[in-house]
Design an enzyme around this catalytic site. Sequence first.
Site, PDB file in Angstrom:
ATOM      1  N   LYS A   1      -3.969  -9.090   9.973  1.00  0.00           N
ATOM      2  CA  LYS A   1      -3.983  -7.695   9.512  1.00  0.00           C
ATOM      3  C   LYS A   1      -5.415  -7.174   9.321  1.00  0.00           C
ATOM      4  O   LYS A   1      -6.372  -7.949   9.336  1.00  0.00           O
ATOM      5  CB  LYS A   1      -3.165  -7.572   8.221  1.00  0.00           C
ATOM      6  CG  LYS A   1      -1.715  -8.026   8.384  1.00  0.00           C
ATOM      7  CD  LYS A   1      -0.899  -7.101   9.278  1.00  0.00           C
ATOM      8  CE  LYS A   1       0.318  -7.721   9.934  1.00  0.00           C
ATOM      9  NZ  LYS A   1       1.287  -8.393   9.125  1.00  0.00           N
TER      10      LYS A   1
HETATM   11  C1  LIG Z   1       2.786  -8.764   9.086  1.00  0.00           C
HETATM   12  C2  LIG Z   1       3.932  -7.899   8.774  1.00  0.00           C
HETATM   13  C3  LIG Z   1       4.749  -8.138   7.665  1.00  0.00           C
HETATM   14  C4  LIG Z   1       4.679  -9.410   6.846  1.00  0.00           C
HETATM   15  O1  LIG Z   1       3.478  -9.619   6.238  1.00  0.00           O
HETATM   16  P1  LIG Z   1       3.227 -11.016   5.477  1.00  0.00           P
HETATM   17  O2  LIG Z   1       2.053 -10.714   4.602  1.00  0.00           O
HETATM   18  O3  LIG Z   1       2.927 -12.017   6.532  1.00  0.00           O
HETATM   19  O4  LIG Z   1       4.458 -11.340   4.708  1.00  0.00           O
HETATM   20  C5  LIG Z   1       5.728  -7.214   7.326  1.00  0.00           C
HETATM   21  N1  LIG Z   1       5.906  -6.114   8.086  1.00  0.00           N
HETATM   22  C6  LIG Z   1       5.170  -5.866   9.173  1.00  0.00           C
HETATM   23  C7  LIG Z   1       5.420  -4.605   9.934  1.00  0.00           C
HETATM   24  C8  LIG Z   1       4.168  -6.765   9.568  1.00  0.00           C
HETATM   25  O5  LIG Z   1       3.454  -6.530  10.678  1.00  0.00           O
END
Ligand SMILES: *Cc1c(COP(=O)(O)O)cnc(C)c1O
Length: 391
Positions: free
Chosen positions: A190
């Site tokens: 992210k």
């Molecule tokens: C990455 C992601 C998540 C989950 O995030 P985590 O921190 O890994 O639990 C949820 N929703 C979307 C759209 C994502 O891209």
Amino acid sequence: MQLAIDGAPPVRSTFLPYARHLIDEDDIQAVADALRSDWITSGPRVGRFEEAIAQYVDAPHAIAVNSCTAALHLSLVALGVGEGDEVILPAETFVASANAVLYAGATPVFADIDPRTWNLDPQAVADKLTPKTRAIIPVDYAGLPCDLAELGAFGLPLVTDAAHSLGASYQDKKIGAVADLTCFSFHAVKNLTTAEGGMITTANPEWADKLKSLRSHGIGRDAWKRFGSGGGWFFTMDELGFKVNLTDMAAALGMSQLKKYDQRQSRRQEIAKRYAELLSGRDDLHLQHLPTDRVSGWHLYVIQLADGAHRVGRDQILEALRAENIGVNVHFIPAHLHPFYQQQGWKRGDLPTTEHHFDHCLTLPLFPAMTDQDVDDVVTALEKVLGAYRR
Ligand SMILES: *Cc1c(COP(=O)(O)O)cnc(C)c1O
């Protein structure tokens, strides 16, 4: 032109990934400082990181957890969503958004997306409302904020999945300050990372307190004060919570990343702008429609291949681009097409716009350390491959 997949030289000699995290020496130093301090698990750095995120998105409260999945799960529990309840969300998302609904004991109800923004379509939501609907999860796909005013007009709580949209804005307000509860991800891929981590922002002080209890077993954070024990050993567990707190090491990394965040976001914006300039006006692909009242967080740069424009499908085009050393990807395999959700009764044909997008979408490389030359290589390879397969 001869394609690399057919044995010709590739556009690039080195592989360009679709995403790459950016950790610098300051980040490493910040984590090392945390490791040398008295706290390594949830301590003062978590509190400071919460304050910094709250300030950054202009929300009164921020609650740190160890993932966005946990953030979504706890948000639903804090709202009282559970057994017998339904939560509407798009299937065009990572499975975490839907899984969180099941963790809360409720039923995920997938609604279709808008064919231009690729975000949850308010009209499709209206069609899925029942007396059991208790919340809506708008997912800011690729970083583009959903239409929060239209979705909010249903009078149901909005729990935004903002895994892609830290720093994005909707009608001049930062994402995190608009929905009832907003859930961010700091997973390695992210825009801002703590390796693993998440955050919930809200304006509601009761939900904020509830979330702080839920993230650590249901142990009230000021229990010892209430019971008048100054010794610091006494606590009470008031409800069944979970164990999803963030560590101080992670928070230290997050704080350090946040200092550089706006600068990195503007680089993402520049790259997106360059792609748009070089790719707009083509009749063989579509770009994401960006309503003028929103600024995207530009987590992903997604394009959609025009229907019937090519002799081969998306998968073949993806493989040909990878052979050119361009790391394209697919976001996302819709949740309802996974075997698990098919066992729950979902099938292909239930969400035509979502399925059309999935069948035609390609994620192009986008990360702040990309150079203009990298962007141009992607476009060169795309033109080469799409040209060769043109119908
Ligand atoms: C990455 C992601 C998540 C989950 O995030 P985590 O921190 O890994 O639990 C949820 N929703 C979307 C759209 C994502 O891209």
